[in-house]
Structure formats: C-alpha cells, structure tokens
Motif scaffolding. Structure first.
Motif, PDB file in Angstrom:
ATOM      1  N   GLU A 190     -54.702  53.761 -12.784  1.00 62.94           N
ATOM      2  CA  GLU A 190     -55.561  53.762 -13.979  1.00 62.94           C
ATOM      3  C   GLU A 190     -55.639  52.363 -14.598  1.00 62.94           C
ATOM      4  O   GLU A 190     -56.713  51.897 -14.994  1.00 62.94           O
ATOM      5  CB  GLU A 190     -55.015  54.749 -15.013  1.00 62.94           C
ATOM      6  CG  GLU A 190     -55.141  56.214 -14.627  1.00 62.94           C
ATOM      7  CD  GLU A 190     -54.522  57.119 -15.683  1.00 62.94           C
ATOM      8  OE1 GLU A 190     -54.271  56.624 -16.816  1.00 62.94           O
ATOM      9  OE2 GLU A 190     -54.262  58.302 -15.392  1.00 62.94           O
ATOM     10  N   ASP A 200     -57.815  49.916 -12.681  1.00 61.89           N
ATOM     11  CA  ASP A 200     -59.244  50.116 -12.990  1.00 61.89           C
ATOM     12  C   ASP A 200     -59.623  49.420 -14.297  1.00 61.89           C
ATOM     13  O   ASP A 200     -60.731  48.863 -14.429  1.00 61.89           O
ATOM     14  CB  ASP A 200     -59.554  51.608 -13.075  1.00 61.89           C
ATOM     15  CG  ASP A 200     -59.548  52.285 -11.718  1.00 61.89           C
ATOM     16  OD1 ASP A 200     -59.718  51.577 -10.705  1.00 61.89           O
ATOM     17  OD2 ASP A 200     -59.356  53.517 -11.661  1.00 61.89           O
ATOM     18  N   ILE A 201     -58.713  49.427 -15.261  1.00 60.79           N
ATOM     19  CA  ILE A 201     -58.980  48.750 -16.534  1.00 60.79           C
ATOM     20  C   ILE A 201     -59.024  47.240 -16.330  1.00 60.79           C
ATOM     21  O   ILE A 201     -59.902  46.546 -16.873  1.00 60.79           O
ATOM     22  CB  ILE A 201     -57.913  49.135 -17.578  1.00 60.79           C
ATOM     23  CG1 ILE A 201     -58.052  50.623 -17.954  1.00 60.79           C
ATOM     24  CG2 ILE A 201     -58.013  48.255 -18.828  1.00 60.79           C
ATOM     25  CD1 ILE A 201     -56.931  51.147 -18.830  1.00 60.79           C
ATOM     26  N   TYR A 202     -58.121  46.715 -15.534  1.00 65.28           N
ATOM     27  CA  TYR A 202     -58.085  45.261 -15.294  1.00 65.28           C
ATOM     28  C   TYR A 202     -59.335  44.779 -14.556  1.00 65.28           C
ATOM     29  O   TYR A 202     -59.781  43.651 -14.758  1.00 65.28           O
ATOM     30  CB  TYR A 202     -56.826  44.874 -14.508  1.00 65.28           C
ATOM     31  CG  TYR A 202     -55.671  44.512 -15.407  1.00 65.28           C
ATOM     32  CD1 TYR A 202     -55.481  43.210 -15.846  1.00 65.28           C
ATOM     33  CD2 TYR A 202     -54.780  45.496 -15.842  1.00 65.28           C
ATOM     34  CE1 TYR A 202     -54.421  42.880 -16.679  1.00 65.28           C
ATOM     35  CE2 TYR A 202     -53.721  45.186 -16.672  1.00 65.28           C
ATOM     36  CZ  TYR A 202     -53.545  43.874 -17.088  1.00 65.28           C
ATOM     37  OH  TYR A 202     -52.506  43.549 -17.931  1.00 65.28           O
ATOM     38  N   TYR A 203     -59.904  45.616 -13.708  1.00 66.22           N
ATOM     39  CA  TYR A 203     -61.134  45.231 -13.014  1.00 66.22           C
ATOM     40  C   TYR A 203     -62.262  44.903 -14.002  1.00 66.22           C
ATOM     41  O   TYR A 203     -63.145  44.095 -13.689  1.00 66.22           O
ATOM     42  CB  TYR A 203     -61.599  46.355 -12.090  1.00 66.22           C
ATOM     43  CG  TYR A 203     -60.856  46.469 -10.767  1.00 66.22           C
ATOM     44  CD1 TYR A 203     -60.369  45.348 -10.117  1.00 66.22           C
ATOM     45  CD2 TYR A 203     -60.679  47.715 -10.171  1.00 66.22           C
ATOM     46  CE1 TYR A 203     -59.703  45.462  -8.906  1.00 66.22           C
ATOM     47  CE2 TYR A 203     -60.014  47.840  -8.960  1.00 66.22           C
ATOM     48  CZ  TYR A 203     -59.529  46.710  -8.340  1.00 66.22           C
ATOM     49  OH  TYR A 203     -58.870  46.825  -7.126  1.00 66.22           O
ATOM     50  N   LYS A 204     -62.233  45.521 -15.173  1.00 62.14           N
ATOM     51  CA  LYS A 204     -63.293  45.314 -16.168  1.00 62.14           C
ATOM     52  C   LYS A 204     -63.062  44.062 -17.002  1.00 62.14           C
ATOM     53  O   LYS A 204     -63.912  43.679 -17.804  1.00 62.14           O
ATOM     54  CB  LYS A 204     -63.383  46.540 -17.080  1.00 62.14           C
ATOM     55  CG  LYS A 204     -63.722  47.829 -16.327  1.00 62.14           C
ATOM     56  CD  LYS A 204     -63.603  49.050 -17.235  1.00 62.14           C
ATOM     57  CE  LYS A 204     -63.830  50.336 -16.445  1.00 62.14           C
ATOM     58  NZ  LYS A 204     -63.607  51.552 -17.270  1.00 62.14           N
ATOM     59  N   ARG A 205     -61.888  43.426 -16.822  1.00 64.59           N
ATOM     60  CA  ARG A 205     -61.565  42.227 -17.576  1.00 64.59           C
ATOM     61  C   ARG A 205     -61.969  40.981 -16.792  1.00 64.59           C
ATOM     62  O   ARG A 205     -62.283  41.042 -15.608  1.00 64.59           O
ATOM     63  CB  ARG A 205     -60.065  42.203 -17.906  1.00 64.59           C
ATOM     64  CG  ARG A 205     -59.654  43.339 -18.830  1.00 64.59           C
ATOM     65  CD  ARG A 205     -58.154  43.415 -19.031  1.00 64.59           C
ATOM     66  NE  ARG A 205     -57.812  44.486 -19.978  1.00 64.59           N
ATOM     67  CZ  ARG A 205     -56.584  44.961 -20.156  1.00 64.59           C
ATOM     68  NH1 ARG A 205     -55.576  44.458 -19.461  1.00 64.59           N
ATOM     69  NH2 ARG A 205     -56.369  45.928 -21.033  1.00 64.59           N
ATOM     70  N   ASN A 206     -61.953  39.869 -17.459  1.00 69.16           N
ATOM     71  CA  ASN A 206     -62.350  38.594 -16.847  1.00 69.16           C
ATOM     72  C   ASN A 206     -61.143  38.001 -16.115  1.00 69.16           C
ATOM     73  O   ASN A 206     -60.392  37.200 -16.657  1.00 69.16           O
ATOM     74  CB  ASN A 206     -62.853  37.644 -17.937  1.00 69.16           C
ATOM     75  CG  ASN A 206     -63.469  36.383 -17.341  1.00 69.16           C
ATOM     76  OD1 ASN A 206     -63.745  36.328 -16.138  1.00 69.16           O
ATOM     77  ND2 ASN A 206     -63.686  35.376 -18.173  1.00 69.16           N
ATOM     78  N   LYS A 227     -57.850  39.668  -8.477  1.00 63.32           N
ATOM     79  CA  LYS A 227     -58.601  40.859  -8.071  1.00 63.32           C
ATOM     80  C   LYS A 227     -58.214  41.286  -6.660  1.00 63.32           C
ATOM     81  O   LYS A 227     -58.026  42.477  -6.384  1.00 63.32           O
ATOM     82  CB  LYS A 227     -60.107  40.605  -8.140  1.00 63.32           C
ATOM     83  CG  LYS A 227     -60.915  41.861  -7.794  1.00 63.32           C
ATOM     84  CD  LYS A 227     -62.397  41.618  -7.849  1.00 63.32           C
ATOM     85  CE  LYS A 227     -63.154  42.917  -7.580  1.00 63.32           C
ATOM     86  NZ  LYS A 227     -62.789  43.536  -6.281  1.00 63.32           N
TER      87      LYS A 227
END
Length: 448
Positions: free
Chosen positions: A26, A29-35, A41
């Motif tokens: 989970e 998935d949150i880190y993927y939305k961060r810069n 990645k």
C-alpha cells in the motif's frame, strides 16, 4: 541491479521488517504518486516483485508445518518444530503478522539433520551419487587425476495458455563454457532453430532461441563435454611472495566490503600473512559455522554475502559468495563458477568458487560440499574441497551478476546466475510459466 544499492523509505522498510507485506505494498503505491527519482522507483518496482517472491516461497503456517512433520517423521513432538526453527534448519519469516516457514523447510531439515533423517517413516533411497563422489575423490587423491565424459539434454518446458500462445518466445538455455577443467565441448542438436550461441568464453554462456510458441512447448539442447581434474597437493610453505592483484574488487550489492564483512574477515584471519593459509581459514570458518540451508530466490536477498555472514546459513551459492567476498577483502583473488552437478545417477544445479594463489594458479573451493563432508565425518572430503573439485560439473557461468546475450527485456528469474534458463516474450516475462528439463544421457570415466 544497481537500484539494490538504494535503500527503501523508512516506513516501507519498517513494515517489511515486521512482515507487514500488504501494508508495505500500500505504501509503495503511495510513493509512486510522489516526486521520486527514477532509481528509487526501480527499487520500489523490485520490492513489489520481492514481496511476491517471499509470499510464494513461505507458505507453511506453524500448524501446517507441524502436521507435515508428524506425517513424515516418527514420533515428532510439537517442541521439536521450534528447535528446528531456532537451530536454522527451518527457514521462516513473518508475513502479515504470522510466522510462515519456507516451502522446502522439511527437505532442508532432512538433508542436514541426520537425527531427523533417521526417523523418517519412509526412508530415503541410498545416495549413489554421494557414494560415487566419495570413491572418486579418494582415487583423485591417490592417482593424481580423473576425467569424465558427460552427455546431457537440458532445456525449458513452457506452459501454454492464452496469454502466451501465438507470441514469439525468447529462450536462453545454459550450455558448457571454457573453464580450466572443461574440454571437448560439442553442441549436438537442438529441437528448435537457434538464433545465437554465445562464444565459448562468454561469462554466462547460453544458446538462444526465438520462435513462435504454438503447440511445441519444449526448448531443448543436447551436448557433451569432458571434465578433466588434476589433483592439487597444496604446500603452505610453497607460496610466492608476490601475488596478483586481479579479481579483488567489490561487485555491489552482493560482493560487498561492508564494515561487518571486513571485521569478519579480520576476525577469521587474525595476524595470518600467508595467502593460502588465509584462504584456508576462511574455508574452515564457513564449513564449520555456516549451516547448509535451501534458500529463497536469490533475487529476494538484498546482499547475499552479508546475509550468509549475519545468519550463518545458506546454500551452495550463498556460501560460495561469502567465501569469494572474504577472500577479496583479504587480498586473495576469487571468482564464481556454477552450472550443473552431473553423475550417472543425478543432475541438478550447483555453485562453487575459485581462488588464485601463486604458484598454483586458480584453485577450487566448494564450501557446500566440504561442509557436507565434514558434517558426515568425512575429513578427507572436507580437506579435498579446499583446492580441489570432483569431475562431475558442467560450467556454464564463471562470473556472478553478468548479463545474458542477447539481454532479457524483463527481469530474469535469477538476475545473477543462469543454471536452468530464462524465457520471455515481448509482452511479458515467463518466469512463472516454465519448468526445467535436465536429462542424463551418459556419464562415463575416460582416460585423462
């Protein structure tokens, strides 16, 4: 695999350490939305794959494991399972708050614990390969050499379903390469038209196929080679003052000169200056202290030599990598060899090491077989596998972490070594669609 040198974010790392794998997914998935950087990645992409590997490898609950042990082992008590866990016979991790044992925990226990092995309700068959190997080792020591002709057929069987059928499949099958003990390599035939065969000196040699996958789902290659072993009788007082300076570098993330491993090397070697004795001290430490253990996929281990040093357990390749790393830290050139172990009765994957000492040149070390010999009170075998090797090997690889040629598009099932083979299409990896084919055709002794 350079992304493995990048650490995970603290919250993800903490949940993975605690075995909260679903929560870790989970958070990824949150880190993927961060810069985040491309390297981080890739590290997170790989961590998702590693989580999947761990879940697939550790499936036995305590209750299920206990039931299996009672089914297979005479008079097995509940407290004995905790003993097997505490003494490193049964590998385990936490998954989502519960202990999960590895799929092969019982096979591993039977292999390395003779007390449990003797209590099997259905006894294992007599080990013809082990008995032959012991006999051949003694003959090599007494006669100075031994040679074998080895003829096998190997390959991959691909599961065909609607995801795969009709696609071009790309397959790498390991084949013998040049090595100090390997001669007379001959590729006899293949059941598909091959596109490329690596040079005999390529560090991870393969035969490469590209073909439409229709109804024929096996990719096979047949070959023979000769294995010539000459006995190295080592004299610790006959060592050159000047030693070479190659094969001494780190190769991150697995051949790593961490403070812990540097300290371990110093602890083992102490004040010894003789490089041959240094190497023997390292070999003795591993064979006396590292418990043989079947392993999770190597891709699921973040730093293999460190894992072995910290946990004092590991299979043939894990032990070989610790030997190689400690030798390099100690200034002794060392490198990888792997492929197949082939006798008239058995064929399977195996890894070992080489180390270099003037005036002897490249010598062999097999901590796994040496430790197994010592475990079974075979002191001759224990001594033999420092400096020497039996002739029942096919060498496909002499470099750890080397790319296949042509390179795979998707991550390899084993990113570091290649003993069974790899397969993919343009659209997907086929790691979960293949099973290995290893067939013995003929193994016989020949004149040196």
């Amino acid at each position: 695999m350079d992304f493995l040198n990048v650490d995970l974010p603290e919250d993800i790392r903490q949940h993975i350490s605690a075995g909260h794998l679903n929560k870790a997914k989970e958070l990824i998935d949150i880190y993927y939305k961060r810069n985040i950087s491309s390297l981080l990645k890739r590290r997170l992409d790989f961590e998702l794959l590693r989580i999947k590997m761990l879940k697939n490898h550790y499936t036995y609950s305590i209750d299920r494991a206990l039931s299996l042990c009672k089914e297979k082992i005479s008079d097995f008590k509940e407290q004995e399972l905790q003993y097997l866990i505490d003494e490193r016979y049964a590998d385990w991790i936490y998954i989502n708050g519960e202990i999960r044992l590895s799929n092969n925990f019982l096979d591993n226990t039977i292999k390395v614990n003779n007390q449990i092995k003797n209590r099997l309700i259905v006894k294992e068959p007599f080990d013809k390969s082990g008995e032959l190997r012991k006999q051949v080792v003694n003959e090599i020591i007494n006669n100075g050499s031994k040679s074998y002709y080895i003829h096998v057929k190997t390959g991959l069987k691909v599961k065909i379903d609607e995801n795969v059928k009709g696609n071009v499949i790309k397959v790498h099958i390991p084949i013998p390469k040049n090595a100090q003990q390997i001669k007379g390599i001959k590729i006899l035939n293949a059941n598909h038209m091959y596109k490329y065969i690596s040079d005999e000196n390529y560090p991870q040699r393969t035969i490469y196929f590209e073909d439409d996958l229709k109804d024929e789902n096996e990719f096979l290659v047949e070959y023979y080679y000769e294995n010539h072993i000459k006995y190295n009788k080592l004299d610790y007082d006959n060592v050159a003052e000047v030693q070479p300076k190659f094969y001494l570098e780190e190769e991150l993330p697995h051949i790593k000169f961490s403070p812990f491993l540097v300290d371990l090397a110093n602890y083992i070697i102490k004040n010894e200056k003789n490089p041959l004795r240094k190497a023997r001290h390292i070999y003795d430490y591993i064979t006396q202290n590292v418990q043989y253990s079947y392993m999770r996929p190597y891709a699921a281990i973040e730093s293999i030599a460190e894992y072995c040093g910290y946990n004092l357990k590991g299979d043939c390749g894990v032990q070989a990598l610790l030997f190689i790393t400690l030798c390099r830290i100690a200034g002794i050139p060392a490198r990888w060899q792997s492929g197949l172990y082939v006798t008239p009765y058995y064929i399977g994957c195996h890894d070992w090491a080489e180390f270099y000492i003037e005036p002897y040149g490249w010598l062999f070390a097999d901590p796994s077989f040496g430790g197994g010999a010592r475990r079974n009170n075979d002191m001759i075998g224990w001594d033999f596998y420092f400096g020497n090797l039996d002739p029942f090997r096919m060498v496909a690889n002499d470099y750890f972490q080397y790319p296949l040629y042509p390179e795979k598009k998707f991550l390899r099932s084993d990113p570091y070594d290649n003993q069974i083979g790899e397969a993919e299409t343009e659209m997907m990896d086929l790691n979960n669609y293949v099973e290995s084919i290893l067939d013995i055709i003929e193994v016989k002794e020949i004149n040196s």
